[in-house]
Design an enzyme around this catalytic site. Structure first.
Site, short mmCIF file in Angstrom:
data_model
loop_
_atom_site.label_atom_id
_atom_site.label_comp_id
_atom_site.label_asym_id
_atom_site.label_seq_id
_atom_site.Cartn_x
_atom_site.Cartn_y
_atom_site.Cartn_z
N THR A 30 -18.38 43.06 111.20
CA THR A 30 -17.74 41.12 110.44
C THR A 30 -16.33 41.50 110.74
O THR A 30 -15.67 40.32 110.62
CB THR A 30 -17.85 41.59 109.24
OG1 THR A 30 -17.05 42.68 107.99
CG2 THR A 30 -19.15 42.07 108.70
N CYS A 34 -11.31 44.89 102.94
CA CYS A 34 -11.30 45.05 101.97
C CYS A 34 -11.12 46.31 100.86
O CYS A 34 -10.13 47.23 101.36
CB CYS A 34 -12.90 44.94 101.43
SG CYS A 34 -14.54 43.60 102.06
N CYS A 65 -10.65 40.33 103.45
CA CYS A 65 -11.78 39.89 102.72
C CYS A 65 -11.23 38.19 101.81
O CYS A 65 -10.62 38.88 100.41
CB CYS A 65 -12.48 40.69 101.98
SG CYS A 65 -13.88 40.52 100.61
N CYS A 68 -12.66 40.16 97.42
CA CYS A 68 -12.35 40.75 96.88
C CYS A 68 -10.87 40.62 96.98
O CYS A 68 -9.71 41.29 95.90
CB CYS A 68 -13.31 42.45 97.02
SG CYS A 68 -12.10 43.20 98.95
N ASP A 440 17.91 66.23 75.39
CA ASP A 440 17.40 64.48 74.78
C ASP A 440 17.18 64.69 73.61
O ASP A 440 16.03 65.62 73.39
CB ASP A 440 16.18 64.21 74.75
CG ASP A 440 16.17 62.29 74.11
OD1 ASP A 440 17.14 61.47 74.70
OD2 ASP A 440 15.18 62.97 74.07
#
Length: 491
Positions: A30, A34, A65, A68, A440
Site C-alpha cells: 500500500t 503506520c 496512514c 492512526c 536530599d
C-alpha cells in the site's frame, strides 16, 4: 528495536500502543506507514518493513496512514533517555535548531563535523538531519492546518517551509492529501475549544501516567508571574527563539490537553518539544516500573501509582538559577526569591486569560543583578551570581543538546554548587533518567521510613539496583511524604 523483526511483528499483531514511537511499520503493497497500534487489520508479515523513524519511512517513499496518524505518536524514549550524539541531535532537531541554524549549526552545537553528524544519524535512524527536520515541519504543518483557520501561506511560513510550493509538495507526499483537503477532513473535536489566537492540541503519551507528583510539583513550586495553576491547568510563560508564548496544560485520561498562545507561530514545534520535555511525556513507564517493581520495597509504591514521571523544565538555565535559589530553604522561600528576580529583571507580557505577568529572565538579563538586594546568606548570593555568569558566558552549557557528563563537571567546578544542586539540575534540566540525590533530606527520610539505608553512601549502594531509572525511584520515594508537591492541585 526496528531490527528485531519478530518483536516488532508481535507488537503490531497485538496493537500495543506502548511501542508507538519506538518504530514504524511500512506496508510495501500500500506504500503506507503506520504506528504499531494502528487499528486496521495487520498486513502479511512478508509485506512489512520496519523503520526507526517517520522520516526514514517517508524518505523510502511511504506516506502516513490517515487513520492512526503515525506523525502524532509519542516520541521514542531512546532520544529522551540516551546521552550520546544521536540522542542529543534528535533533541536539538525537535527544538528547531536545523530550521534556525541549518545542519552546520546542529553539528557545531554537538562538537562534530557536519559529515560525522549526517553519517551517525543515517546509520541509526535511516535519515539525515534535513530529512528529520522535514518530517517535523510536516507534522507542525498538519497541526496548524487542522487546529487553526490560518491561511495556508501563513501555515507554510510558520511550519518552517521556504516556499508555498515546497509546503504543498511535502504535505501531499507525506499525507497523500493536499493541505486544503487535510483541513476539510479534520474531524470536529480533534482539539479542545480554544480562545481566539490560541492553538488547542493533544499531547500523546504512553500509558500509564500518574499526574499527581508531576503537576503537583510544578504547581507547588510555581514562580509568581511566570507559572500558575488555574481552572485545572498548569499555566506558564515561555521564552522562545522567535518570541514568547503562554501554555496551559491539563491532564486527561489518555492525553495532555495543551493550549498554546504564541507571538510567532514559527515557535510552535519548539514550544511543543519543550512542553513534552517538561512533562516527561516520552518516557517508557513499562521499562521504568518493570525494573523498579523488582525491588520489594518499591514494588508496593509502583503498584499504588504506576507511571510516575520526572517533573522537568522548559528552560535549563532557568532551572539552574532556581536550583541555587532553592538551596537549603523551603519551597515557599524559593518561590519568593525567584518571584523577586522575575519582578525586577523579567520581561513583562500580557495574559488576557490569567494572571501571568513576566518571562523568567535569561542569564544575560540577570547579569546586572545586585547581590546585595537578595535576602539570603552572602555565600549563596555569591553562588547565584557565579552561576548566572557561568551560564551567560557559556562556561556552563545546559541546552537540550549538551553533554550531560560535561555539564555535570562544569557545574561541580563552580564554588558553592554541591552534589545536591548538580544532581537536581541533571534530573530536571538535563533530563538524566539516572540522576540521584542521596543527600536530599526528603529522600533520606522516605528511605528510612521504608527500611532502606538512610545514609547517603549506603543509599547509593542500594540504588545500584534501580539503574538506569534512579530519577524515577526518587519520585516514588518522595511521594511517600504528604507534601503538596505530591498531590494534584485542587482549584
Amino acid at each position: 528495536m526496528h531490527t528485531d523483526f519478530e518483536r516488532c511483528l508481535r507488537a503490531v499483531r497485538s496493537k500495543d500502543a506502548r511501542f508507538d514511537g519506538w518504530f514504524y511499520t511500512a506496508v510495501r503493497t500500500t506504500r503506507i506507514y503506520c504506528r504499531p497500534s494502528c487499528p486496521v487489520v495487520p498486513p502479511k508479515p512478508e509485506n512489512m518493513t520496519f523503520y526507526p523513524s517517520a522520516a526514514a519511512a517517508q524518505q523510502a517513499g511511504y506516506r502516513a496512514c490517515k487513520r492512526c496518524r503515525p506523525d502524532a505518536s509519542p516520541g521514542s524514549p531512546q532520544w529522551d533517555e540516551r546521552a550520546d550524539c544521536v540522542a542529543r541531535a534528535m533533541r536539538l532537531i525537535a527544538d528547531g535548531v536545523v530550521d534556525r541554524e541549518g545542519v552546520p549549526g546542529l553539528a557545531a552545537r554537538l562538537g562534530y563535523s557536519t559529515r560525522q553528524v549526517e553519517r551517525q544519524l543515517l546509520a541509526e535512524l535511516g535519515a539525515g538531519p534535513l530529512a528529520l527536520a522535514r518530517a517535523q515541519r510536516a507534522q507542525t504543518a498538519r497541526l496548524l492546518i487542522e487546529t487553526t483557520e490560518l491561511p495556508m501561506a501563513d501555515v507554510a511560513f510558520a511550519a518552517g517551509f521556504a516556499s508555498i510550493r515546497t509546503f504543498n509538495d511535502t504535505v501531499r507526499e507525506v499525507f497523500a492529501l493536499a493541505p486544503t483537503e487535510l483541513r476539510r477532513r479534520a474531524r470536529p473535536g480533534t482539539g479542545a475549544a480554544a480562545l481566539p489566537g490560541t492553538l488547542a492540541l493533544r499531547l500523546p503519551f504512553r500509558q500509564p501516567l500518574c499526574p499527581d507528583n508531576l503537576f503537583g510539583h510544578l504547581a507547588a513550586t510555581a514562580v509568581p508571574g511566570v507559572e500558575e495553576w488555574r481552572d485545572g491547568a498548569y499555566r506558564r510563560t515561555l521564552a522562545l527563539p522567535y518570541g514568547h508564548g503562554i501554555v496551559a496544560l491539563t491532564p486527561r485520561a489518555d492525553h495532555i490537553e495543551c493550549r498554546l498562545s504564541l507571538t510567532d507561530l514559527r515557535d510552535l514545534a519548539g514550544a511543543i518539544a519543550r512542553c513534552r520535555r517538561m512533562l516527561d511525556l516520552d518516557a517508557d513507564p513499562e521499562a521504568v516500573d518493570g525494573l523498579l517493581g523488582e525491588d520489594p520495597v518499591l514494588a508496593p509504591l509502583v503498584r499504588k501509582a504506576p507511571g510516575r514521571r520526572v517533573p522537568r523544565t522548559v528552560d535549563a538555565d532557568e532551572f539552574a538559577v532556581r536550583a541555587v535559589l532553592g538551596q537549603q530553604v523551603s519551597t515557599a522561600a524559593a518561590r519568593t526569591h525567584a518571584g523577586r528576580l522575575v519582578t525586577a529583571y523579567g520581561r513583562k507580557i500580557d495574559d488576557p486569560a490569567g494572571g501571568l505577568t513576566h518571562l523568567f529572565p535569561a542569564p544575560a538579563e540577570l547579569a546586572a543583578l545586585d547581590p546585595e538586594t537578595l535576602a539570603m546568606p552572602r555565600t549563596r548570593r555569591a553562588t547565584l551570581t557565579t552561576m548566572i555568569t557561568a551560564l551567560a558566558d557559556g562556561t556552563v552549557q545546559l541546552g537540550v543538546g549538551s553533554d550531560r557528563d560535561r555539564a555535570r563537571a562544569q557545574l561541580a567546578a563552580l564554588p558553592g554548587v554541591g552534589p545536591w544542586t548538580v544532581e537536581c539540575i541533571a534530573m530536571r534540566a538535563l533530563g538524566d533518567p539516572d540522576a540521584f540525590t542521596p543527600t536530599d533530606l526528603g529522600l533520606r527520610r522516605a528511605a528510612a521510613g521504608l527500611g532502606l539505608p538512610a545514609t547517603p553512601a549506603a543509599l547509593i549502594r542500594h540504588s545500584a539496583r534501580w539503574r538506569p531509572w534512579r530519577a524515577y525511584a526518587v519520585q516514588y520515594l518522595w511521594a511517600t511524604d504528604d507534601h503538596p508537591i505530591n498531590h494534584l492541585p485542587t482549584d
